[in-house]
Design an enzyme around this catalytic site. Sequence first.
Site, PDB file in Angstrom:
ATOM      1  N   GLY A 269       0.887  -1.296  -0.196  1.00  0.00           N
ATOM      2  CA  GLY A 269       0.182   0.098   0.108  1.00  0.00           C
ATOM      3  C   GLY A 269       0.824   1.441   0.023  1.00  0.00           C
ATOM      4  N   GLY A 270       0.519   2.018   1.076  1.00  0.00           N
ATOM      5  CA  GLY A 270       1.361   3.301   1.132  1.00  0.00           C
ATOM      6  C   GLY A 270       2.881   3.345   1.473  1.00  0.00           C
TER       7      GLY A 270
ATOM      8  N   GLY B 132      19.969   9.580 -34.079  1.00  0.00           N
ATOM      9  CA  GLY B 132      19.409  10.321 -32.892  1.00  0.00           C
ATOM     10  C   GLY B 132      20.043   9.876 -31.668  1.00  0.00           C
ATOM     11  N   ALA B 133      20.658   8.666 -31.528  1.00  0.00           N
ATOM     12  CA  ALA B 133      21.116   8.181 -30.270  1.00  0.00           C
ATOM     13  C   ALA B 133      22.307   9.095 -29.959  1.00  0.00           C
ATOM     14  CB  ALA B 133      21.493   6.573 -30.298  1.00  0.00           C
TER      15      ALA B 133
END
Length: 481
Positions: free
Chosen positions: A145-146, A374-375
């Site tokens: 949970g939290g 692009g790399a």
Amino acid sequence: MTVVESRTTAEHSTALAAAPALSRDPEVRLAALFDEGSVRLLTPHDASGAVAATGTIDGMFAVAFASDARVQGGAMGSAGCAAIVAAYDEAVAQGAPVIGLWHSGGARLREGVESLHAVGTVFAAMTRASGVVPQISVVLGAAAGGAAYGPALTDVVILSDHARIFVTGPDVVRSVTGEDVDMARLGGPEPHSRRSGVVHLVAPTDADALSRARDLALLLGRQQEMNLDLVDGAEPGPALDTLLPDSVRRAYDVHPLVAGVLDEPGVELHPKWAPNVVTTLGRLAGRTVGVIANNPLRLGGCLDATSAEKAARFVRMCDAFGVPLVVIVDVPGYLPGVGQEWDGVVRRGAKLLHAFAEASVPRVTLITRKTYGGAYIAMNSRALGATRVFAWPGAEIAVMGPVAAIRILHRRTLADVPADQLQEVEAKLAAEHQQEAGGLDRARELGVIDEVIDPAATRAALARAIAAAPQTRGNHGNIPL
């Protein structure tokens, strides 16, 4: 109370490794984390479910809190959450690392909305501290949970091998979705270190997890000044260029090269998640640095959606805490494919561009063999503001590899070439293309590379470039990407 005899970090690690399994008593765990006799409680050890304390790690002041799993499974109520917030307030006030020892079932059911509100105040305190002080989480039991979201908000998450992290447990999953799953498959080391990326490090024991937390706290909290005397003269160990294969077509493991650049092997984060990029904290010339390196052994070193996200978060963490970056580049491009496009390679790849472009810490790039497309831009290029860009002799910078390029540029010509002559013609056209594109000489003319360096001078060149640059840090927090 278990006593761990220690004076230095190395001695402390040895003592922890030899110690029996740690008690679930939070004071025992805090004593094992901190130097002997240095623990000072900030909050009383009562039935609140959490204890906050200060202490030292190899003499460095630090703050920590620990769940008390013996009280309602460590579930967090208003008093326990107040103890954690007190730890954060003290850490921010002192500018000290804060380490959370988590073993908690989440919010206390009996307190209802009061406990939910209290857990929210913990998240708010973590967010206020993000990018201000290093936050390290050590999960020593179930964190649900939290208590699962708490570690995820911090900079580094260390998971003991028997520990588990999940939002909802197996019983709830089974009743709601019908899936039959156990705690290990749902939230153990395998799913979180290899698939989800939640966990940065998995430790075989609680003691080893605490030892790793000490190492990381010192790297981030005591970064030290750069001592160039440590990199002058002969390079330690094997010559760095001998760590690469003779053939440029062969893959290799980049880990020895990363270790060779650093003074000694550092701490690799996320070793199993997106292993085509290696992210390591270590020291160069005595100063903490972050190293990002393409790993040709995995996916040929290609960037993909997951590795771009991994690298981007590492860049932002280092920038937030003023940790200089060393970027070791050997990348053929982005991994193509429908799966990558659907997995968000455009969105997640843009995060890496953004992370480097906004970073204000010194960040030095070393191109070892090749960097394409692009790399090339994404791996801390000059266009994104790299402090210095170095290359080894023979490194290639291009939109794509020469053979792939001429197959596009000369596809009609090549279509008419007899099969037995194709390889020879391709090689000739590729050589002409390389000469036309300019290679390293053209890159130096354009200023996108500062210097072609001898591999033997690598450590000294990297260290001097970092030492000469303004030592700054970003003003952003560790926002999950």
